[in-house]
Design an enzyme around this catalytic site. Structure first.
Site, PDB file in Angstrom:
ATOM      1  N   ASP A 172       0.808  -1.217   0.000  1.00 25.43           N
ATOM      2  CA  ASP A 172       0.000   0.000   0.000  1.00 25.43           C
ATOM      3  C   ASP A 172       0.846   1.274   0.000  1.00 25.43           C
ATOM      4  OD1 ASP A 172      -2.073  -1.782   0.267  1.00 25.43           O
ATOM      5  OD2 ASP A 172      -2.887  -0.897   2.102  1.00 25.43           O
ATOM      6  N   HIS A 210       3.555  -2.413   3.299  1.00 29.67           N
ATOM      7  CA  HIS A 210       3.604  -1.054   2.769  1.00 29.67           C
ATOM      8  C   HIS A 210       4.950  -0.836   2.099  1.00 29.67           C
ATOM      9  CE1 HIS A 210       0.406  -0.914   5.754  1.00 29.67           C
ATOM     10  NE2 HIS A 210      -0.065   0.148   5.119  1.00 29.67           N
TER      11      HIS A 210
END
Length: 246
Positions: free
Chosen positions: A42, A194
Site C-alpha cells: 500500500d 507497505h
C-alpha cells in the site's frame, strides 16, 4: 383511464419511498485459490517499489500494488508515474488505494466518487488499465463506501495478515510474524505490507517470499488468488500533458 393513472402514480410514489437498493461492492478478506499467497503493498508509488518488484521477480513471484493518487507524493510526478508503469509492465497487479488516503467513512457520496475516480483515471492514463480492485485506507468502509465502489465496478480488498510495518513493528518482528504465519499453514494468505518503508522492501519482503515459498505457497496477485480479472478494461496508456497533475 383515471383508475389506470392513479395506479401508475401510486407505483411511482411507492418506488420513490422505497428506492431499489444498489448493489454493494464485494469485500474480500481472504484468497480463495488453495495454496496461494498474495503479498500486497500500500501507499505508493514510492522509491522502494523497485526493491519489492525485483525481489518478487527473482523468485518467479508477483505482487499487488495498491496506489494512492496523492499521499506520499503525486502519482503524476514523472518518477512516480514511471514506477507505476514499471510495476504493471513487470506483471504485477496495479490497483486503487484511493486518491488521498482519506477516512472513507467520513466522506459524502460525491467525495467518495472523487476519491475513487481520480486514481482510476490516473492508472488508466499511466498504464492503460482501469482497475477492478480497490483497498479502502485503514481497511475502513461502510455501506455508502461499498455502494459507491460497486457503482464504479470495484471489489474492495482488505487482508487476513498484517506484517505490522505501518504500526511500528521492526523488521525482526515482521519476519517473526511471517514465520509464525507459515508455521500455522492457513489454506491461503492475503498479506498487508507497505512499500513506503525501507525495512519492508529490503528486509521483510525477501524473508516473506522465501518463508512462504518454502511452506508451499505460490506467490500470486490478488486477482490470481481469487481467480478473478484484475482490470475492468485494458488499453493503451495516455500521453502526458498539462492535465497530469495533482
Amino acid at each position: 383511464m383515471l383508475a389506470s393513472a392513479l395506479f401508475t402514480l401510486t407505483l411511482a410514489l411507492v418506488a420513490a419511498a422505497f428506492p431499489t437498493k444498489r448493489s454493494l461492492a464485494q469485500v474480500i478478506t481472504k484468497c480463495t485459490v488453495p495454496n496461494t499467497a498474495a503479498l500486497t503493498f500500500d501507499d505508493g508509488p514510492y522509491v522502494y517499489l523497485y526493491n519489492v518488484s525485483k525481489a518478487l521477480i527473482a523468485a518467479d513471484a508477483k505482487g499487488t500494488f495498491f496506489f494512492n493518487g496523492n499521499n506520499w507524493g503525486c502519482i503524476y510526478a514523472e518518477d512516480a508515474a514511471k514506477r507505476v508503469k514499471y510495476a504493471y509492465d513487470k506483471g504485477h497487479q496495479v490497483a486503487s488505494h484511493t486518491w488521498s488516503h482519506a477516512h472513507l467513512t467520513n466522506l459524502t457520496w460525491d467525495q467518495l466518487h472523487d476519491e475513487f475516480w481520480r486514481v482510476e483515471q490516473a492508472l488508466q492514463r499511466i498504464t492503460g488499465v482501469v482497475p477492478a480492485f480497490a483497498r479502502p485506507p485503514y481497511g475502513e468502509y461502510n455501506d455508502l463506501v461499498r455502494e459507491v465502489a460497486g457503482m464504479r465496478g470495484q471489489t474492495l480488498v482488505n487482508w487476513d495478515f498484517d506484517s505490522g510495518d505501518s504500526v511500528g513493528k521492526t523488521a525482526a518482528q515482521s519476519n517473526k510474524a511471517y514465520d509464525e504465519l507459515a508455521a500455522a499453514q492457513p489454506d491461503t494468505v492475503l498479506a498487508l505490507n507497505h512499500e513506503v518503508y525501507q525495512q519492508t522492501a529490503q528486509v521483510v519482503v525477501p524473508h516473506a517470499i522465501a518463508t512462504l515459498q518454502k511452506a508451499g505457497y505460490k506467490l500470486v496477485t490478488v486477482a490470481e488468488c481469487l481467480d478473478m480479472e484484475p482490470y475492468q478494461s485494458v488499453g493503451a496508456p495516455g500521453v502526458r500533458d498539462a492535465s497530469w497533475t495533482c
